[in-house]
Each structure stands twice: as structure tokens, then as C-alpha cells.
Design a protein around this motif. Structure first.
Motif, PDB file in Angstrom:
ATOM      1  N   UNK A   1     -16.709  -5.384  -8.922  1.00 34.48           N
ATOM      2  CA  UNK A   1     -16.454  -6.768  -9.318  1.00 34.48           C
ATOM      3  C   UNK A   1     -14.967  -7.110  -9.341  1.00 34.48           C
ATOM      4  N   UNK A   2     -14.093  -6.107  -9.221  1.00 33.75           N
ATOM      5  CA  UNK A   2     -12.651  -6.352  -9.253  1.00 33.75           C
ATOM      6  C   UNK A   2     -11.970  -6.141  -7.895  1.00 33.75           C
ATOM      7  N   UNK A   3     -12.666  -5.538  -6.965  1.00 39.14           N
ATOM      8  CA  UNK A   3     -12.008  -5.053  -5.755  1.00 39.14           C
ATOM      9  C   UNK A   3     -11.787  -6.121  -4.696  1.00 39.14           C
ATOM     10  N   UNK A   4     -12.436  -7.259  -4.813  1.00 38.09           N
ATOM     11  CA  UNK A   4     -12.316  -8.281  -3.776  1.00 38.09           C
ATOM     12  C   UNK A   4     -11.481  -9.471  -4.236  1.00 38.09           C
ATOM     13  N   UNK A   5     -10.621  -9.208  -5.194  1.00 36.33           N
ATOM     14  CA  UNK A   5      -9.639 -10.204  -5.626  1.00 36.33           C
ATOM     15  C   UNK A   5      -8.256  -9.720  -5.193  1.00 36.33           C
TER      16      UNK A   5
ATOM     17  N   UNK B   1      -7.720  10.408 -13.401  1.00 32.22           N
ATOM     18  CA  UNK B   1      -7.512   9.384 -12.367  1.00 32.22           C
ATOM     19  C   UNK B   1      -6.756   8.172 -12.926  1.00 32.22           C
ATOM     20  N   UNK B   2      -5.887   7.629 -12.131  1.00 30.40           N
ATOM     21  CA  UNK B   2      -5.164   6.407 -12.496  1.00 30.40           C
ATOM     22  C   UNK B   2      -5.980   5.223 -11.982  1.00 30.40           C
ATOM     23  N   UNK B   3      -6.861   4.708 -12.839  1.00 25.44           N
ATOM     24  CA  UNK B   3      -7.811   3.691 -12.404  1.00 25.44           C
ATOM     25  C   UNK B   3      -7.118   2.395 -11.977  1.00 25.44           C
ATOM     26  N   UNK B   4      -6.079   2.016 -12.703  1.00 25.87           N
ATOM     27  CA  UNK B   4      -5.409   0.756 -12.374  1.00 25.87           C
ATOM     28  C   UNK B   4      -4.777   0.805 -10.983  1.00 25.87           C
ATOM     29  N   UNK B   5      -4.105   1.909 -10.685  1.00 27.22           N
ATOM     30  CA  UNK B   5      -3.489   2.018  -9.356  1.00 27.22           C
ATOM     31  C   UNK B   5      -4.547   2.164  -8.265  1.00 27.22           C
ATOM     32  N   UNK B   6      -5.660   2.833  -8.568  1.00 24.72           N
ATOM     33  CA  UNK B   6      -6.728   2.956  -7.584  1.00 24.72           C
ATOM     34  C   UNK B   6      -7.349   1.595  -7.274  1.00 24.72           C
ATOM     35  N   UNK B   7      -7.570   0.792  -8.307  1.00 27.41           N
ATOM     36  CA  UNK B   7      -8.127  -0.552  -8.098  1.00 27.41           C
ATOM     37  C   UNK B   7      -7.163  -1.392  -7.275  1.00 27.41           C
ATOM     38  N   UNK B   8      -5.882  -1.326  -7.622  1.00 26.98           N
ATOM     39  CA  UNK B   8      -4.888  -2.114  -6.892  1.00 26.98           C
ATOM     40  C   UNK B   8      -4.807  -1.686  -5.425  1.00 26.98           C
ATOM     41  N   UNK B   9      -4.845  -0.370  -5.180  1.00 27.26           N
ATOM     42  CA  UNK B   9      -4.767   0.121  -3.804  1.00 27.26           C
ATOM     43  C   UNK B   9      -6.000  -0.298  -2.997  1.00 27.26           C
ATOM     44  N   UNK B  10      -7.174  -0.247  -3.626  1.00 28.47           N
ATOM     45  CA  UNK B  10      -8.389  -0.667  -2.923  1.00 28.47           C
ATOM     46  C   UNK B  10      -8.385  -2.172  -2.660  1.00 28.47           C
ATOM     47  N   UNK B  11      -7.882  -2.943  -3.605  1.00 31.72           N
ATOM     48  CA  UNK B  11      -7.760  -4.386  -3.382  1.00 31.72           C
ATOM     49  C   UNK B  11      -6.917  -4.676  -2.145  1.00 31.72           C
TER      50      UNK B  11
ATOM     51  N   UNK C   1       0.845  -1.206   0.000  1.00 29.83           N
ATOM     52  CA  UNK C   1       0.000   0.000   0.000  1.00 29.83           C
ATOM     53  C   UNK C   1       0.875   1.249   0.000  1.00 29.83           C
ATOM     54  N   UNK C   2       1.911   1.260   0.832  1.00 26.75           N
ATOM     55  CA  UNK C   2       2.789   2.422   0.895  1.00 26.75           C
ATOM     56  C   UNK C   2       3.607   2.602  -0.378  1.00 26.75           C
ATOM     57  N   UNK C   3       3.684   1.567  -1.194  1.00 20.96           N
ATOM     58  CA  UNK C   3       4.333   1.720  -2.500  1.00 20.96           C
ATOM     59  C   UNK C   3       3.461   2.518  -3.463  1.00 20.96           C
ATOM     60  N   UNK C   4       2.141   2.471  -3.241  1.00 21.74           N
ATOM     61  CA  UNK C   4       1.208   3.145  -4.143  1.00 21.74           C
ATOM     62  C   UNK C   4       0.819   4.534  -3.648  1.00 21.74           C
ATOM     63  N   UNK C   5       0.653   4.695  -2.348  1.00 19.84           N
ATOM     64  CA  UNK C   5       0.242   5.992  -1.796  1.00 19.84           C
ATOM     65  C   UNK C   5       1.239   6.412  -0.718  1.00 19.84           C
TER      66      UNK C   5
ATOM     67  N   UNK D   1      -8.047   6.287   2.150  1.00 19.34           N
ATOM     68  CA  UNK D   1      -9.032   6.493   1.077  1.00 19.34           C
ATOM     69  C   UNK D   1      -8.889   7.882   0.465  1.00 19.34           C
ATOM     70  N   UNK D   2      -8.564   8.852   1.262  1.00 13.40           N
ATOM     71  CA  UNK D   2      -8.335  10.195   0.702  1.00 13.40           C
ATOM     72  C   UNK D   2      -7.126  10.184  -0.247  1.00 13.40           C
ATOM     73  N   UNK D   3      -6.073   9.465   0.115  1.00 16.01           N
ATOM     74  CA  UNK D   3      -4.882   9.407  -0.737  1.00 16.01           C
ATOM     75  C   UNK D   3      -5.159   8.618  -2.021  1.00 16.01           C
ATOM     76  N   UNK D   4      -5.971   7.579  -1.926  1.00 16.79           N
ATOM     77  CA  UNK D   4      -6.303   6.793  -3.126  1.00 16.79           C
ATOM     78  C   UNK D   4      -7.091   7.643  -4.113  1.00 16.79           C
ATOM     79  N   UNK D   5      -7.963   8.498  -3.607  1.00 19.19           N
ATOM     80  CA  UNK D   5      -8.741   9.373  -4.504  1.00 19.19           C
ATOM     81  C   UNK D   5      -7.843  10.342  -5.260  1.00 19.19           C
ATOM     82  N   UNK D   6      -6.635  10.623  -4.739  1.00 20.36           N
ATOM     83  CA  UNK D   6      -5.706  11.563  -5.388  1.00 20.36           C
ATOM     84  C   UNK D   6      -4.773  10.882  -6.395  1.00 20.36           C
ATOM     85  N   UNK D   7      -4.882   9.587  -6.591  1.00 24.14           N
ATOM     86  CA  UNK D   7      -4.006   8.891  -7.542  1.00 24.14           C
ATOM     87  C   UNK D   7      -4.399   9.257  -8.965  1.00 24.14           C
ATOM     88  N   UNK D   8      -3.498   9.916  -9.652  1.00 27.26           N
ATOM     89  CA  UNK D   8      -3.762  10.339 -11.028  1.00 27.26           C
ATOM     90  C   UNK D   8      -2.610   9.910 -11.931  1.00 27.26           C
ATOM     91  N   UNK D   9      -2.862   9.987 -13.225  1.00 20.06           N
ATOM     92  CA  UNK D   9      -1.845   9.628 -14.212  1.00 20.06           C
ATOM     93  C   UNK D   9      -0.792  10.725 -14.327  1.00 20.06           C
TER      94      UNK D   9
END
Length: 484
Positions: free
Chosen positions: A290-294, A204-214, A50-54, A185-193
Motif C-alpha cells: 500500500x506504500x510502494x506505488x507512491x 532490515x532498514x524498512x524505511x530505506x527499503x520502502x523508499x528504494x522500492x518506490x 536509487x544510487x544514493x540508497x544502494x 532488488x538483491x541490493x535492496x534486500x541487503x539494506x539494514x540498520x
């Protein structure tokens, strides 16, 4: 009896009619096993990614790890003190389900509401239009008492059930996504390309947001994660019917963000500019539920290798080195490494085999002379490449058979020896040198090697051989007649 471990729902069934059904394997089995058996190792693994992403400062990281109490917006305001006292009064009258900390039993009761709403997603304004308060109280009391409820009887409306679900979420002691995860969650919302120059954009960087939420959902308490999955799936299906119920993912987020993500005892003024981030964050969760719980692939691999005793990939970067399209040149290196390992293994096996054969041959050689010893030595001599050991063991040379010196043997060698020799040479690519007659040696010296002769030379050679054979026969016949 509810299962609190929630590792994997495997049931051993002896019904023969079900044995032909396909077996479904949970791909996150080792992830759940690691979380259940070694929670500290699991949490450290997930949080490090997680700290690698945010970017989480020390205090926020400590809050995420549960080492410090969460510091939430508006915690010191007068309004928050009023809300805390109000909520404490409500919790004094808490029942089995409403107002109590989340448990598996409470989830089982509330899941009845979710199952009913799945059948009634077409109601316009679902989750926005309030239901009848009297019917809601009757339903709430029934859930708290644990009595069986027939929601399909027509006694309750879909808006009654939808509103009561929001009430249940709002009366939890802390939001479903927990206070510890609020800053993440506030930091994940700030993930952008980033653009080509490395500058952040507004996309928004959707791939990194999905990975962080996972990753973040992996470290939620098990009851919270179970209910969140049921809830987001319901909201996802509701948004798919927005042409009928007029409830888009964003509209649903506005209804549920205060209950599942906002900190308790705060107002909209306390959140200020963060309200938009939080609402957009819940909208994103609904759209991509559908992707967040994997579990991410590298977490699965790490958990699997943890139990198999091999080297684990502790982050996505490690796994990308092996699986990313831009690093396919590493695949030949991996195959070369495997081939080298296989070769070393084969050489080691061959070495052990040779040592065993040498030991066996020494044992046979030291045996007293007997028929059994001669038989074993003959077997070694029949398979020199596979059985004969190295030259360090002295072996007695096989006795050579002496040629017959009789007159008939001389005739056979003179007449039949050369054709047999040529036939043997044609069979064997690397023959041993054979003895030939003086006439054939003389002819070979004149004509050269048979492999390089032309067809005409070979014919002339055969003719000369036949002529020499005739002369030998004639001499022998004349000697026999003279003796008679």
C-alpha cells in the motif's frame, strides 16, 4: 480505446448531478507528466536517488539504465540453454495474451481474473492448490481469443483462476519486475540498520527499503507497473485473510517470486543463496504494497517545481534540510528570507510610487498659472506625507494670511486667543509653536511648561487669566463711556 500514457485519469463531465462530488487530485500528477514528456530527465532523477540508497557498480548501473544487457546468474549454463529453447517453442504458439509481451490489452484481460479472485479470497490453499487443467485450458483459450467470460457462472473454481494467473505471469518473456532490476532488488534486500558505532546490523532498514522500492517501481515500464500494482494489492488482501485461506505473505511470496522476480531460464541451483533474499523481498513487497506505488515526497516536489520554473530539490537530502524535525532552526531563516524579500518588494514599490509622484508634481509645477493648477497644488499640500515629492523640486510657499489689525480683532485675540491655543495644543501631540499674549508668556515663564504643571498651578493660572480679562474689559468700557 486503452490509454497508453497513463498520466492522469481526468474526465470532463457535464452531468450536473456529479458537479457536487469532491474532486480527487492525483498527487503524482507532475511525476507522471515528467515521466511521459521527458523520460530521460525523469530516469536520471530517479536513478540518481536509487544510487544514493544502494551501491550499484558501473556494470549493474548500466544494466539498470538499459545501456547494457543484463548479466544474470546461470546465463551460460547448459540447463539455461535448454530452458531458452523450450520457451522459444512456447512463444511460437503465443496467443494474444499468454506468452506475449505485456500490453494494456493483455492487462485488461487478466484483470478479469484478479477481480474474480478478490471475491473469493477465503478458499483454503489459494494459489497453492492447483486447479483442474481442462477447465484452465478452456479459460486460457477464451482469454486469448478475447471472448467475454462470466467467471461468476460457477463453471470455474477459484483454484482454476488462481493457477491460470500464475501461468500467465510465468509465460511472460521476462519477469514482471524485469531483468534490468534484478541486481537492484538483491541490493535492496541487503539494506539494514546501523548501530551507534556505525556498524551494519542484521535488522532490515524498512524505511530505506520502502523508499528504494518506490523509486525502482517508478522506472518500470508502464504496463509492468500497472499489473504489479493490481497483483500486489490482490496478494496483500489474500494475506489479510490467512486465517481462512492459510496463505501468509511469506507463503504467497514462495508461490510468486519465481514468476515475477526470478530471471527467466534459471534454476534454484543457479540462484543458490540469493533465493532467500528474493523470497524475502517479495514478502516485503506484499506486506508494504500500500506504500510502494507512491512517489517519494522529494520526487513529487522536484517534478512539480520542474514545471513551475522554480528551484527543484533533486534528492531526499535537499528536502530533509527543510522538513526534517532536527533542522527546525532553518524555518526561521526561511521566514526571515521571505520577510526580507517582502520588505525589498515593498521598498521597490514605494520607490516607484515616489518617482511617479515626483514626475506628476513636476508636470503640475510647470503648468501655466490657472485655477486647475492651484487646485492640484492645494491637493498636494493637503497630503504632504503621501503626495508631496522630495525636496529636489522647488515649491512656492503658501501665502500666509495676515492678521487683522482692527480693534475688534485685538479684543478677540486678547480675550479668546489663549484658550484656543491651549485647546489646539491638547489635540495635537506635536503642535507648532503658537503666538501667545505677553501676559501668558510671563505666566508661563514663571510656572514652567503646562504639561508639567500641577492642578493647583493650573487653577491659579486660569484665575490670573480671568482677572486680566476683567481688567481689559473695564478699560475698554471706560474708554467707550468717556468718548460718549
Amino acid at each position: 480505446m486503452p490509454c497508453h500514457d497513463a498520466i492522469c485519469n481526468f474526465v470532463i463531465c457535464n452531468d450536473s448531478s456529479l458537479r457536487s462530488q469532491p474532486i480527487i487530485f492525483n498527487p503524482d500528477f507532475f511525476v507522471e507528466k515528467l515521466r511521459h514528456e521527458k523520460p530521460e530527465v525523469f530516469t536520471e532523477l530517479v536513478v540518481s536517488n536509487i544510487t544514493r540508497l544502494i551501491d550499484l557498480p558501473g556494470a549493474e548501473l548500466a544494466q539498470l539504465m538499459g545501456e547494457e544487457d543484463p548479466k544474470l546468474p546461470g546465463a551460460n549454463s547448459t540447463a539455461s540453454g535448454f530452458f531458452r529453447s523450450l520457451m522459444s517453442l512456447k512463444r511460437k504458439e503465443k496467443g494474444v495474451v499468454f506468452g506475449s509481451p505485456l500490453t494494456e490489452e493483455g492487462i485488461a484481460q487478466v484483470s478479469q481474473l484478479i477481480e474474480y479472485l478478490h471475491k473469493n479470497l477465503r478458499a483454503e490453499g489459494l494459489f497453492r492448490v492447483p486447479g483442474n487443467s481442462i477447465r484452465q485450458q478452456i479459460l486460457k483459450d477464451a482469454l486469448n481469443s478475447g471472448t467475454d467470460i462470466d467467471l461468476d457462472s460457477g463453471e470455474f473454481h477459484s483454484n482454476d483462476v488462481a493457477t491460470l494467473l500464475k501461468v500467465f505471469l510465468g509465460e511472460l518473456p521476462e519477469p514482471l519486475l524485469t531483468h534490468k532490476h534484478f541486481h537492484a532488488h538483491l541490493k535492496i534486500a541487503d539494506l539494514t540498520l546501523f548501530d551507534e558505532k556505525g556498524n551494519k546490523t542484521s535488522t532490515p532498514d524498512k524505511e530505506r527499503q520502502i523508499e528504494a522500492l518506490q523509486l525502482l517501481f517508478l522506472i518500470l515500464p508502464a504496463p509492468n507497473r500497472s499489473l504489479l500494482k493490481l497483483l500486489l494489492d490482490l496478494l496483500y488482501q489474500t494475506a489479510k485473510k490467512q486465517d481462512k485461506n492459510k496463505m501468509s505473505a511469506h507463503n504467497l511470496a514462495l508461490m510468486f517470486a519465481p514468476h515475477i522476480l526470478w530471471p527467466r531460464n534459471v534454476t534454484a541451483n543457479d540462484l543458490q543463496e540469493n533465493i532467500t533474499k528474493l523470497n524475502n523481498g517479495v514478502t516485503f513487497m506484499i506486506k508494504h504494497s500500500q506504500k510502494l506505488f507512491k512517489a517519494p515526497a522529494y520526487i513529487r516536489e522536484c517534478a512539480r517545481l520542474h514545471y513551475l520554473g522554480s528551484r527543484a530539490h533533486t534528492s531526499k537530502d535537499d528536502l530533509d534540510l527543510l522538513t526534517s524535525p532536527g533542522s527546525k532552526e532553518l524555518q526561521p531563516l526561511k521566514s526571515q528570507k521571505r520577510s526580507r524579500l517582502d520588505t525589498c518588494h515593498q521598498e521597490e514599490t514605494q520607490q516607484r510610487t515616489e518617482e511617479a509622484l515626483k514626475e506628476l508634481f513636476r508636470h503640475v509645477h510647470n503648468m501655466p498659472d490657472s485655477a486647475k493648477k492651484k487646485k492640484l497644488i492645494r491637493q498636494f499640500n493637503k497630503h504632504p506625507t503621501a503626495l508631496t515629492p522630495g525636496s529636489d523640486v522647488p515649491t512656492s510657499p503658501a501665502p500666509r494670511r495676515t492678521r487683522s489689525r482692527s480693534f475688534s480683532g485685538l479684543i478677540k485675540r486678547k480675550v479668546l486667543g489663549t484658550p484656543v491655543i491651549l485647546e489646539r495644543k491638547s489635540r495635537d501631540a506635536t503642535p507648532e509653536p503658537e503666538r501667545v499674549s505677553k501676559e501668558n508668556v510671563h505666566l508661563l515663564q514663571k510656572c514652567g511648561s503646562p504639561a508639567h504643571m500641577s492642578q493647583a498651578k493650573l487653577k491659579s493660572l486660569e484665575g490670573q487669566k480671568e482677572e486680566s480679562c476683567r481688567r481689559i474689559r473695564a478699560r475698554l468700557l471706560s474708554k467707550d463711556s468717556s468718548s460718549l
